[in-house]
Design a protein around this motif. Sequence first.
Motif, PDB file in Angstrom:
ATOM      1  N   LYS A 185      11.739  27.937  45.931  1.00 47.68           N
ATOM      2  CA  LYS A 185      11.493  29.125  45.116  1.00 47.68           C
ATOM      3  C   LYS A 185      12.193  28.954  43.776  1.00 47.68           C
ATOM      4  CE  LYS A 185      11.913  32.940  47.371  1.00 47.68           C
ATOM      5  NZ  LYS A 185      12.516  34.140  48.027  1.00 47.68           N
ATOM      6  N   ALA A 186      11.510  29.337  42.707  1.00 48.84           N
ATOM      7  CA  ALA A 186      12.085  29.257  41.370  1.00 48.84           C
ATOM      8  C   ALA A 186      11.463  30.347  40.509  1.00 48.84           C
ATOM      9  CB  ALA A 186      11.866  27.876  40.757  1.00 48.84           C
ATOM     10  N   ILE A 187      11.981  30.487  39.294  1.00 49.48           N
ATOM     11  CA  ILE A 187      11.477  31.473  38.353  1.00 49.48           C
ATOM     12  C   ILE A 187      11.263  30.783  37.009  1.00 49.48           C
ATOM     13  CG2 ILE A 187      11.912  33.676  37.196  1.00 49.48           C
ATOM     14  CD1 ILE A 187      13.892  34.295  39.500  1.00 49.48           C
ATOM     15  N   ALA A 188      10.045  30.859  36.482  1.00 48.70           N
ATOM     16  CA  ALA A 188       9.762  30.353  35.144  1.00 48.70           C
ATOM     17  C   ALA A 188      10.088  31.451  34.147  1.00 48.70           C
ATOM     18  CB  ALA A 188       8.302  29.942  35.028  1.00 48.70           C
ATOM     19  N   GLY A 233      10.568  32.785  30.082  1.00 49.44           N
ATOM     20  CA  GLY A 233      10.341  32.636  28.659  1.00 49.44           C
ATOM     21  C   GLY A 233      11.629  32.880  27.899  1.00 49.44           C
ATOM     22  N   MET A 234      12.150  31.820  27.249  1.00 45.23           N
ATOM     23  CA  MET A 234      13.393  31.887  26.472  1.00 45.23           C
ATOM     24  C   MET A 234      13.089  31.430  25.053  1.00 45.23           C
ATOM     25  SD  MET A 234      15.980  30.152  29.250  1.00 45.23           S
ATOM     26  CE  MET A 234      16.264  30.850  30.884  1.00 45.23           C
ATOM     27  N   ASP A 235      12.834  32.384  24.162  1.00 41.23           N
ATOM     28  CA  ASP A 235      12.422  32.071  22.795  1.00 41.23           C
ATOM     29  C   ASP A 235      11.142  31.236  22.852  1.00 41.23           C
ATOM     30  OD1 ASP A 235      14.672  33.459  21.797  1.00 41.23           O
ATOM     31  OD2 ASP A 235      15.910  31.684  22.127  1.00 41.23           O
ATOM     32  N   GLN A 236      11.124  30.039  22.242  1.00 40.83           N
ATOM     33  CA  GLN A 236       9.919  29.206  22.261  1.00 40.83           C
ATOM     34  C   GLN A 236       9.878  28.248  23.429  1.00 40.83           C
ATOM     35  OE1 GLN A 236      12.565  28.851  20.308  1.00 40.83           O
ATOM     36  NE2 GLN A 236      12.612  26.882  19.210  1.00 40.83           N
ATOM     37  N   HIS A 237      10.809  28.408  24.368  1.00 40.98           N
ATOM     38  CA  HIS A 237      10.909  27.511  25.514  1.00 40.98           C
ATOM     39  C   HIS A 237      10.561  28.222  26.825  1.00 40.98           C
ATOM     40  CE1 HIS A 237      13.624  25.667  22.493  1.00 40.98           C
ATOM     41  NE2 HIS A 237      13.164  24.527  22.994  1.00 40.98           N
ATOM     42  N   CYS A 238      10.242  27.423  27.828  1.00 39.22           N
ATOM     43  CA  CYS A 238      10.134  27.904  29.203  1.00 39.22           C
ATOM     44  C   CYS A 238      11.225  27.219  30.008  1.00 39.22           C
ATOM     45  CB  CYS A 238       8.765  27.584  29.798  1.00 39.22           C
ATOM     46  SG  CYS A 238       8.542  28.243  31.471  1.00 39.22           S
ATOM     47  N   GLY A 239      12.128  28.017  30.545  1.00 41.30           N
ATOM     48  CA  GLY A 239      13.210  27.468  31.363  1.00 41.30           C
ATOM     49  C   GLY A 239      12.971  27.771  32.827  1.00 41.30           C
ATOM     50  N   ILE A 240      13.354  26.865  33.687  1.00 37.02           N
ATOM     51  CA  ILE A 240      13.208  27.033  35.125  1.00 37.02           C
ATOM     52  C   ILE A 240      14.551  27.425  35.718  1.00 37.02           C
ATOM     53  CG2 ILE A 240      12.524  25.962  37.294  1.00 37.02           C
ATOM     54  CD1 ILE A 240      10.245  26.294  35.292  1.00 37.02           C
ATOM     55  N   VAL A 241      14.583  28.550  36.419  1.00 39.98           N
ATOM     56  CA  VAL A 241      15.765  28.976  37.160  1.00 39.98           C
ATOM     57  C   VAL A 241      15.464  28.783  38.643  1.00 39.98           C
ATOM     58  CG1 VAL A 241      17.270  30.909  37.754  1.00 39.98           C
ATOM     59  CG2 VAL A 241      16.477  30.626  35.402  1.00 39.98           C
ATOM     60  N   ASN A 242      16.221  27.912  39.286  1.00 42.13           N
ATOM     61  CA  ASN A 242      16.018  27.634  40.705  1.00 42.13           C
ATOM     62  C   ASN A 242      16.691  28.708  41.554  1.00 42.13           C
ATOM     63  OD1 ASN A 242      14.708  24.967  40.359  1.00 42.13           O
ATOM     64  ND2 ASN A 242      16.695  24.403  39.501  1.00 42.13           N
ATOM     65  N   THR A 250      20.426  28.587  39.692  1.00 42.23           N
ATOM     66  CA  THR A 250      20.860  27.462  38.878  1.00 42.23           C
ATOM     67  C   THR A 250      19.819  27.182  37.804  1.00 42.23           C
ATOM     68  OG1 THR A 250      19.811  25.825  40.352  1.00 42.23           O
ATOM     69  CG2 THR A 250      22.111  26.413  40.792  1.00 42.23           C
ATOM     70  N   LEU A 251      20.279  26.840  36.609  1.00 42.22           N
ATOM     71  CA  LEU A 251      19.371  26.518  35.511  1.00 42.22           C
ATOM     72  C   LEU A 251      18.831  25.107  35.692  1.00 42.22           C
ATOM     73  CD1 LEU A 251      21.323  28.010  32.474  1.00 42.22           C
ATOM     74  CD2 LEU A 251      19.227  28.895  33.513  1.00 42.22           C
ATOM     75  N   GLY A 252      17.493  24.965  35.570  1.00 42.50           N
ATOM     76  CA  GLY A 252      16.857  23.662  35.685  1.00 42.50           C
ATOM     77  C   GLY A 252      16.315  23.181  34.353  1.00 42.50           C
ATOM     78  N   GLN A 253      15.095  22.640  34.378  1.00 44.47           N
ATOM     79  CA  GLN A 253      14.491  22.090  33.171  1.00 44.47           C
ATOM     80  C   GLN A 253      14.175  23.168  32.142  1.00 44.47           C
ATOM     81  OE1 GLN A 253      11.454  18.885  33.724  1.00 44.47           O
ATOM     82  NE2 GLN A 253      11.445  19.627  35.839  1.00 44.47           N
ATOM     83  N   LYS A 254      14.032  22.727  30.900  1.00 42.52           N
ATOM     84  CA  LYS A 254      13.649  23.616  29.805  1.00 42.52           C
ATOM     85  C   LYS A 254      12.679  22.856  28.909  1.00 42.52           C
ATOM     86  CE  LYS A 254      15.932  26.980  26.795  1.00 42.52           C
ATOM     87  NZ  LYS A 254      17.241  27.378  26.207  1.00 42.52           N
ATOM     88  N   LYS A 255      11.557  23.505  28.566  1.00 43.71           N
ATOM     89  CA  LYS A 255      10.504  22.815  27.818  1.00 43.71           C
ATOM     90  C   LYS A 255       9.980  23.737  26.719  1.00 43.71           C
ATOM     91  CE  LYS A 255       7.556  19.161  28.017  1.00 43.71           C
ATOM     92  NZ  LYS A 255       7.907  17.748  28.256  1.00 43.71           N
ATOM     93  N   GLN A 256       9.796  23.186  25.516  1.00 44.92           N
ATOM     94  CA  GLN A 256       9.192  23.984  24.457  1.00 44.92           C
ATOM     95  C   GLN A 256       7.713  24.157  24.753  1.00 44.92           C
ATOM     96  OE1 GLN A 256       9.956  22.736  20.438  1.00 44.92           O
ATOM     97  NE2 GLN A 256       8.597  24.290  19.540  1.00 44.92           N
ATOM     98  N   THR A 257       7.251  25.416  24.694  1.00 44.59           N
ATOM     99  CA  THR A 257       5.866  25.721  25.067  1.00 44.59           C
ATOM    100  C   THR A 257       5.071  26.381  23.950  1.00 44.59           C
ATOM    101  OG1 THR A 257       6.508  27.879  25.957  1.00 44.59           O
ATOM    102  CG2 THR A 257       6.507  26.002  27.487  1.00 44.59           C
TER     103      THR A 257
END
Length: 401
Positions: free
Chosen positions: A75-78, A80-89, A127-134
């Motif tokens: 289970k995780a949560i995508a 929206g953080m400014d222009q990025h998408c961060g994954i919270v596990n 926990t904070l996972g990957q972060k990608k500009q979207t």
Amino acid sequence: MISTNYPLYSVISLGNGQIAIAGGGGSSKTGVPNALEVHQLSETGSGIESEQLAHIDTASSAVMNCSAIHHHGSKAIACGMDQHCGIVNVVSASPTKGSPTKGLPTKGVRNRQAKKQSKPSEAVALTLGQKKQTDFHEKYALQKVVRFCPRLNMMSTGGADGRIRFWEYPTLKQLNVTDRLHTDDVDDLDFHPSQPLVVSVSCDKQCFVWNVNNGKNVGQLKFTKSPAGQPYKFRSCRFLPSLPGGASSAEASLVTTHSPVSLHRPPASYVCLWQATGDCKTWTEAKWVAIGKDPVSCLSCLTTKSGRFVGIGDMLGGVRILDDSLKTLYSARAVHEMFITSVALTMLPSTKATSELPVLVSVSDRCCKITRVQTAYKDTLMLLLVVVLVVGAFVIVMRMV
């Protein structure tokens, strides 16, 4: 009610009565934190209670939009953080009993204290996972919406640059990007429950259908049922899957909300139910209803074994719950003091005290509130009872005269 010390922008259901709420003060150094919290909702004989299970600081970025991710048992949560998408596990931890949850305290009229628990709750860690500009707008890049499709192991994002992007999960590798048919921000989007399609709506008042395999546009929806001469914009969109055991999910309905472009003496806002042809390229308005003059701000849909439900929040703090025939089950104005930023329909964990109907969770400013669907039925019964008593009293008085 759940209160926080930062403004809330998003709420989502994680299943089994768990919700995630998120927001913050952004990158400005005002002392207002940026955070995401997971809460457990449960129903007792005295009402609905909430317990904070986990809290995570999201550094300098406020979480503006979210989507739940269920992927091969994890289970995780995508976010929206400014222009990025961060994954919270969301990681299961050892259950605790009698010890308070770490993180910021949750405030509210019926928030359960750990010392009062009769049994341990599921413990989770964030926990904070990957972060990608979207989003790649040249001046003000901003992700405004993210959705996850477990069937395709795919995320879709939209934002200020007007493009829809498709991402493989969990690698976050970009798969496709749409042409820029939207000329303004993408406000909302959703995956079809069985077809490789995404529907998107934008500030440019348009609604498009896209093929997720190649990013190509395969259709456009046009709302034609508004009052003559009144321009309307698509505000939000959600697919409403068919009932379990019923018709094929390929026949799922699409729900859209519509607000008038002009807010000067505004006409009514609308909610519309769409049905598609076999190839899902042509969509027709099956039903539409006016839902008051308060502009719509957000939408949530949920299919359960007891029915299909639509939840709506508006710009004046009101909420509305409808069934799949667009009949209003419950509505209330000014539930919140400000405009509602997000709503989520969710089911509570099944117990003897639990209703088979969902609850609507809404967030606005620093407050999260919960509305029961069954309240509508109770209010209707009470109204009928009052009418019967009044009519009966009138008949008795007339006979005595």
